[in-house]
Scaffold this motif. Structure first.
Motif: not given
Length: 387
Positions: A380, A290, A378
């Motif tokens: 994160t 990320q 997902k």
């Protein structure tokens, strides 16, 4: 003349025996290539990890060769499948060293398989660098350093402590339950560290249950853990079982946070558990895609182009491990395994994908960890934890 021929034959036999010892290549420094062994779980229970780590290594080797190789030679990566079994891991290490004449070993992925391969590597005095084996006993046991063992990942005490601190200080919980894999050195080590660290934070483990690799039905043990009313459940295990545990836990009505480790990191986790079941789960990991680090973004793009899929942490750590070994061979200015081992031990301030890496006196990296939260299937970024 007959005596001369006999003498020549004897010399030839001695030379062939010498060439078969240790990891030295047949023509040593004059070889046109530098052979590196990759001992990984290409099939079997944790094949996803082995394949990903090997892919990361292959990409690093491809880039190094395109840039001219090492010491003016190309790298030949020789991959052996340990089938996710310790006995096969030892066999693979033996083959790579004695038959393929590799100068160093990368892998395996899981701690149990690393420990099996390491006994072989140490006997032949060939350095072994595992990208992902986190058990402390890989590098030091009973206070004694294993001089041919190295790793590019943080160790279990660090990530076990990370998750215990996260539970106590970020989630603000006082009670926990643990569901661990009693057939895995990795899982047992993490269980011990988490329990000790959680207690130091004023927390209490109310219940512990165990399962075995390849189990399919976890509901009986999960029912007992649910009855403990613990605020969180810590599951230090690999994705294959974890995905089913998470799915069955939610089916039983367990809504509390589920905590894990780097063994959770696999695309198959969401595929098997389901995105909804993974909400409110957190695990320790080595990096997060990320961030905005251009090195990471380039690696992700290159990996997707090469393999048609997103890299997981095992791919990243495989890449880092290859960078470590390539750097050590360059600094050693030699393909002699012992000299490579000495250079690895002196690794300092090396820039890799997961950050800047230095090895401590135990051949373990000093590096950061991250906590990942799963949201709608997902990964994160949740938090970064420094050593």
């Amino acid at each position: 003349m007959k005596q001369w021929l006999c003498g020549l034959v004897a010399i030839s036999l001695l030379a062939s025996v010498a060439a078969g010892c240790g990891g030295k290549q047949e023509s040593g420094q004059d070889a046109k290539e530098i052979r590196i062994g990759a001992n990984f779980e290409m099939t079997g229970g944790v094949a996803q990890y082995g394949q990903s780590a090997a892919n990361g290594i292959k990409l690093a080797v491809k880039e190094a060769n395109a840039a001219g190789g090492i010491l003016g030679k190309q790298i030949a990566l020789i991959v052996a499948d340990n089938k996710s079994e310790p006995a096969e891991s030892a066999n693979a290490a033996t083959k790579l060293i004695t038959q393929d004449k590799v100068v160093a070993l990368l892998g395996p992925a899981s701690s149990s398989n690393v420990l099996a391969a390491l006994s072989v590597a140490s006997d032949y005095k060939v350095p072994l660098l595992t990208p992902t084996g986190t058990n402390p006993r890989i590098t030091i046991e009973n206070g004694k350093l294993k001089e041919f063992a190295f790793r590019s990942c943080f160790i279990d005490p660090f990530q076990g402590t990370v998750m215990a601190n996260f539970a106590a200080k970020e989630l603000m919980v006082k009670t926990a339950a643990i569901y661990y894999d009693s057939s895995s050195d990795y899982s047992k080590s993490l269980t011990q560290v988490f329990e000790e660290s959680f207690a130091k934070n004023g927390g209490k483990v109310l219940a512990k249950e165990a399962f075995l690799q390849k189990d399919q039905d976890f509901k009986s043990a999960l029912t007992k853990l649910k009855a403990s009313n613990a605020e969180v459940i810590y599951i230090p295990a690999y994705y294959e079982e974890v995905s089913k545990i998470v799915k069955q836990a939610r089916e039983l009505g367990i809504t509390s946070p589920l905590l894990g480790t780097d063994g959770w990191d696999s695309p198959k986790l969401t595929e098997i558990a389901g995105a909804a079941a993974l909400n409110n789960t957190f695990f320790s990991n080595h990096y997060s895609s990320q961030g905005q680090d251009p090195r990471v973004q380039k690696f992700v793009a290159d990996y997707k182009q090469e393999y048609g899929q997103e890299p997981d942490t095992f791919a990243v750590l495989g890449y880092d491990g290859a960078l470590m070994l390539i750097d050590a061979i360059k600094r050693a200015n030699s393909t002699e395994p012992v000299k490579i081992k000495e250079a690895l031990a002196q690794t300092r301030d090396l820039q890799v994908l997961t950050g800047v890496l230095s090895l401590d006196q135990n051949h373990d990296p000093v590096k950061s960890a991250v906590v990942v939260e799963m949201k709608d299937g997902k990964q994160t970024f949740k938090a970064k934890v420094n050593p």
